[in-house]
Scaffold this motif. Structure first.
Motif, mmCIF file in Angstrom:
data_model
loop_
_atom_site.group_PDB
_atom_site.id
_atom_site.type_symbol
_atom_site.label_atom_id
_atom_site.label_comp_id
_atom_site.label_asym_id
_atom_site.label_seq_id
_atom_site.Cartn_x
_atom_site.Cartn_y
_atom_site.Cartn_z
ATOM 1 N N UNK A 16 13.603 7.658 22.248
ATOM 2 C CA UNK A 16 14.809 7.145 21.599
ATOM 3 C C UNK A 16 14.510 5.843 20.856
ATOM 4 N N UNK A 17 13.811 4.923 21.510
ATOM 5 C CA UNK A 17 13.580 3.622 20.883
ATOM 6 C C UNK A 17 12.504 3.672 19.808
ATOM 7 N N UNK A 18 11.463 4.459 20.008
ATOM 8 C CA UNK A 18 10.470 4.594 18.935
ATOM 9 C C UNK A 18 11.070 5.391 17.785
ATOM 10 N N UNK A 19 11.930 6.378 18.112
ATOM 11 C CA UNK A 19 12.610 7.144 17.065
ATOM 12 C C UNK A 19 13.504 6.249 16.220
ATOM 13 N N UNK A 20 14.238 5.327 16.882
ATOM 14 C CA UNK A 20 15.076 4.374 16.149
ATOM 15 C C UNK A 20 14.214 3.540 15.208
ATOM 16 N N UNK A 21 13.120 2.994 15.724
ATOM 17 C CA UNK A 21 12.234 2.151 14.922
ATOM 18 C C UNK A 21 11.644 2.931 13.753
ATOM 19 N N UNK A 22 11.124 4.118 14.032
ATOM 20 C CA UNK A 22 10.517 4.957 12.987
ATOM 21 C C UNK A 22 11.560 5.334 11.945
ATOM 22 N N UNK A 23 12.767 5.685 12.406
ATOM 23 C CA UNK A 23 13.831 6.073 11.481
ATOM 24 C C UNK A 23 14.201 4.912 10.565
ATOM 25 N N UNK A 24 14.431 3.738 11.153
ATOM 26 C CA UNK A 24 14.889 2.585 10.371
ATOM 27 C C UNK A 24 13.803 2.031 9.451
ATOM 28 N N UNK A 25 12.599 1.842 9.980
ATOM 29 C CA UNK A 25 11.581 1.113 9.241
ATOM 30 C C UNK A 25 10.556 1.980 8.511
ATOM 31 N N UNK A 26 10.387 3.211 8.920
ATOM 32 C CA UNK A 26 9.440 4.084 8.218
ATOM 33 C C UNK A 26 10.154 5.153 7.389
ATOM 34 N N UNK A 27 11.092 5.867 8.015
ATOM 35 C CA UNK A 27 11.798 6.912 7.270
ATOM 36 C C UNK A 27 12.670 6.316 6.165
ATOM 37 N N UNK A 28 13.296 5.181 6.451
ATOM 38 C CA UNK A 28 14.084 4.490 5.423
ATOM 39 C C UNK A 28 13.244 3.395 4.778
ATOM 40 N N UNK A 29 11.956 3.564 4.824
ATOM 41 C CA UNK A 29 10.996 2.651 4.216
ATOM 42 C C UNK A 29 9.970 3.460 3.444
ATOM 43 N N UNK A 30 8.684 3.315 3.795
ATOM 44 C CA UNK A 30 7.633 3.984 3.013
ATOM 45 C C UNK A 30 7.655 5.512 3.076
ATOM 46 N N UNK A 31 8.306 6.088 4.070
ATOM 47 C CA UNK A 31 8.361 7.552 4.175
ATOM 48 C C UNK A 31 9.681 8.135 3.652
ATOM 49 N N UNK A 32 10.406 7.335 2.860
ATOM 50 C CA UNK A 32 11.698 7.759 2.318
ATOM 51 C C UNK A 32 11.575 9.038 1.486
ATOM 52 N N UNK A 33 10.497 9.218 0.785
ATOM 53 C CA UNK A 33 10.340 10.417 -0.064
ATOM 54 C C UNK A 33 10.450 11.703 0.770
ATOM 55 N N UNK A 34 10.040 11.650 2.021
ATOM 56 C CA UNK A 34 10.172 12.806 2.911
ATOM 57 C C UNK A 34 11.578 12.834 3.515
ATOM 58 N N UNK A 35 12.035 11.703 4.026
ATOM 59 C CA UNK A 35 13.307 11.645 4.753
ATOM 60 C C UNK A 35 14.521 11.818 3.839
ATOM 61 N N UNK A 36 14.411 11.462 2.584
ATOM 62 C CA UNK A 36 15.597 11.549 1.711
ATOM 63 C C UNK A 36 16.116 12.975 1.590
ATOM 64 N N UNK A 37 15.266 13.968 1.864
ATOM 65 C CA UNK A 37 15.729 15.353 1.810
ATOM 66 C C UNK A 37 16.812 15.611 2.851
ATOM 67 N N UNK A 38 16.844 14.774 3.890
ATOM 68 C CA UNK A 38 17.867 14.912 4.923
ATOM 69 C C UNK A 38 19.187 14.273 4.491
ATOM 70 N N UNK A 39 19.139 13.402 3.508
ATOM 71 C CA UNK A 39 20.342 12.710 3.030
ATOM 72 C C UNK A 39 20.889 13.346 1.752
ATOM 73 N N UNK A 40 20.301 14.424 1.315
ATOM 74 C CA UNK A 40 20.742 15.101 0.101
ATOM 75 C C UNK A 40 21.248 16.496 0.452
#
Length: 148
Positions: A16-40
């Motif tokens: 849960x806590x590593x997922x929060x960190x990864x989600x906030x700082x990596x998925x909504x950071x340098x890995x946004x190109x992958x994660x943005x597919x979840x927001x579209x």
């Protein structure tokens, strides 16, 4: 047995806590190109963002594999991560995003809070404007019933 339960809980909590960190700082950071597919909006059942589930699942499998012979902490932490993944699938993919329409919207107050927090997270499809990055640990405000 107590140690096994402790390591299962530790794997779950760390996820849960590593997922929060990864989600906030990596998925909504340098890995946004992958994660943005979840927001579209998507017409496909799968999205590029699902690669993250494969990554986390792989970590669990490796830990289980490394610890299975001795049934040591690695095995039980892998079980905890797997349990987290199963609950994540049901809460996030089935209940919130309705990728599989198995259940209606939640009526339980805890599940409603998680649902509201995730809805708030998706109010934007932008990298920098999102809130509420956890799955189980979310701000208290989402658990308050709105007055009618």
């Amino acid at each position: 047995m107590i140690k096994a339960i402790g390591f299962i809980a530790l794997g779950f909590i760390l996820m849960e806590f590593s997922g929060w960190f990864i989600h906030k700082y990596l998925m909504h950071g340098p890995l946004w190109m992958i994660h943005k597919t979840h927001h579209q909006p998507s017409k496909s059942f799968f999205e590029l963002n699902d690669l993250f589930s494969l990554l986390f699942g792989s970590v669990a499998i490796v830990l289980i594999f490394l610890g299975i012979e001795e049934l040591d902490y690695r095995f039980w932490m892998g079980v905890g991560i797997s349990l987290y993944g199963i609950l994540y699938f049901f809460l996030h993919d089935v209940l919130v995003h309705r990728r599989l329409k198995w259940f209606d919207r939640p009526k339980n107050s805890f599940l409603k809070g998680i649902f509201r927090a995730h809805q708030a997270h998706h109010r934007t499809n932008q990298k920098d404007d999102a809130v509420s990055f956890g799955l189980f640990v979310v701000p208290k405000e989402y658990f308050k019933e709105k007055k009618k």
